[in-house]
Design an enzyme around this catalytic site. Structure first.
Site, mmCIF file in Angstrom:
data_model
loop_
_atom_site.group_PDB
_atom_site.id
_atom_site.type_symbol
_atom_site.label_atom_id
_atom_site.label_comp_id
_atom_site.label_asym_id
_atom_site.label_seq_id
_atom_site.Cartn_x
_atom_site.Cartn_y
_atom_site.Cartn_z
ATOM 1 N N ILE A 47 0.834 -1.191 0.000
ATOM 2 C CA ILE A 47 0.000 0.000 0.000
ATOM 3 C C ILE A 47 0.877 1.253 0.000
ATOM 4 O O ILE A 47 2.014 1.219 0.466
ATOM 5 C CB ILE A 47 -0.952 -0.029 1.230
ATOM 6 C CG1 ILE A 47 -1.925 1.159 1.236
ATOM 7 C CG2 ILE A 47 -0.166 -0.102 2.540
ATOM 8 C CD1 ILE A 47 -3.027 1.052 2.295
ATOM 9 N N CYS A 48 0.353 2.328 -0.557
ATOM 10 C CA CYS A 48 0.971 3.658 -0.506
ATOM 11 C C CYS A 48 2.241 3.711 -1.352
ATOM 12 O O CYS A 48 2.205 3.499 -2.552
ATOM 13 C CB CYS A 48 1.227 4.043 0.952
ATOM 14 S SG CYS A 48 1.622 5.783 1.234
#
Length: 202
Positions: free
Chosen positions: A113-114
């Site tokens: 994620i991210c």
């Protein structure tokens, strides 16, 4: 809990963390998976000897084990939180690199994620045949078969990616659904006072 062949019946997930990891993402992944009955091992990646990291916003998190202790185990899922400095530190780990490559080669679930989809997975060629997303700041540098800039969570086979802190619960619930099924996802989501409508693009 083991079955008759000595295999773990409880799902096993590895969440690596390092200094600079994004706290919201790391803790959300750990918390939601544990609510689903998944056995989560939080692994310290770094040079320290205390297993404690300082997150991107200064929060201290203590891991369960060192990443070196996680090599000879079978994981149903490896989920990598973001944070720019954290992702850089995770990407620098040769042990984590090998764990992720093994996971991908074996067709088992791996997720990020991210900043992590770009910095930890994409840079190592682990998204070359996948549609993926990341934090918008990393769209230009995300090396994937296709970059999905619309979806909060993207599932492509055994790979799950997501955009950032604000999509962390959606991401974590999708991880639950992928390894434990939609019913378990809904069991976890309901007490969290969330809608259970699917947020992922397949």
């Amino acid at each position: 809990m083991l079955d008759k062949k000595g295999n773990h019946m409880t799902k096993q997930a590895l969440v690596p963390i390092a200094d600079g990891s994004e706290e919201i993402e790391a803790v959300t992944i750990i918390d939601v998976l544990r609510r689903a009955g998944v056995e989560v091992t939080v692994a310290f990646v770094g040079d320290g000897e205390t297993k404690q990291i300082t997150g991107a916003r200064g929060t201290k998190i203590v891991a369960d084990s060192f990443i070196a202790d996680c090599v000879d185990k079978a994981w149903d899922l490896i989920a990598v939180p973001g944070g720019i400095e954290g992702a850089d530190n995770l990407a620098a780990s040769e042990i984590l690199d090998q764990l992720l490559r093994n996971q991908a080669q074996q067709g088992k679930f791996y997720a990020a994620i991210c900043a992590a989809p770009a910095v930890v997975l994409g840079s190592k060629g682990l998204l070359a045949d996948k549609t993926a997303t990341s934090h918008p700041m990393f769209y230009q540098s995300l090396i994937a078969k296709e970059v999905d800039t619309e979806s909060r969570v993207v599932v492509d086979g055994n790979c799950i990616t997501s955009q950032g802190p604000g999509t962390a619960i959606d991401f974590a619930l999708e991880l639950v659904e992928q390894i434990s099924g939609i019913v378990k996802r809904e069991e976890v989501a309901s007490p969290l006072v969330l809608t259970t409508s699917a947020t992922a693009y397949y």
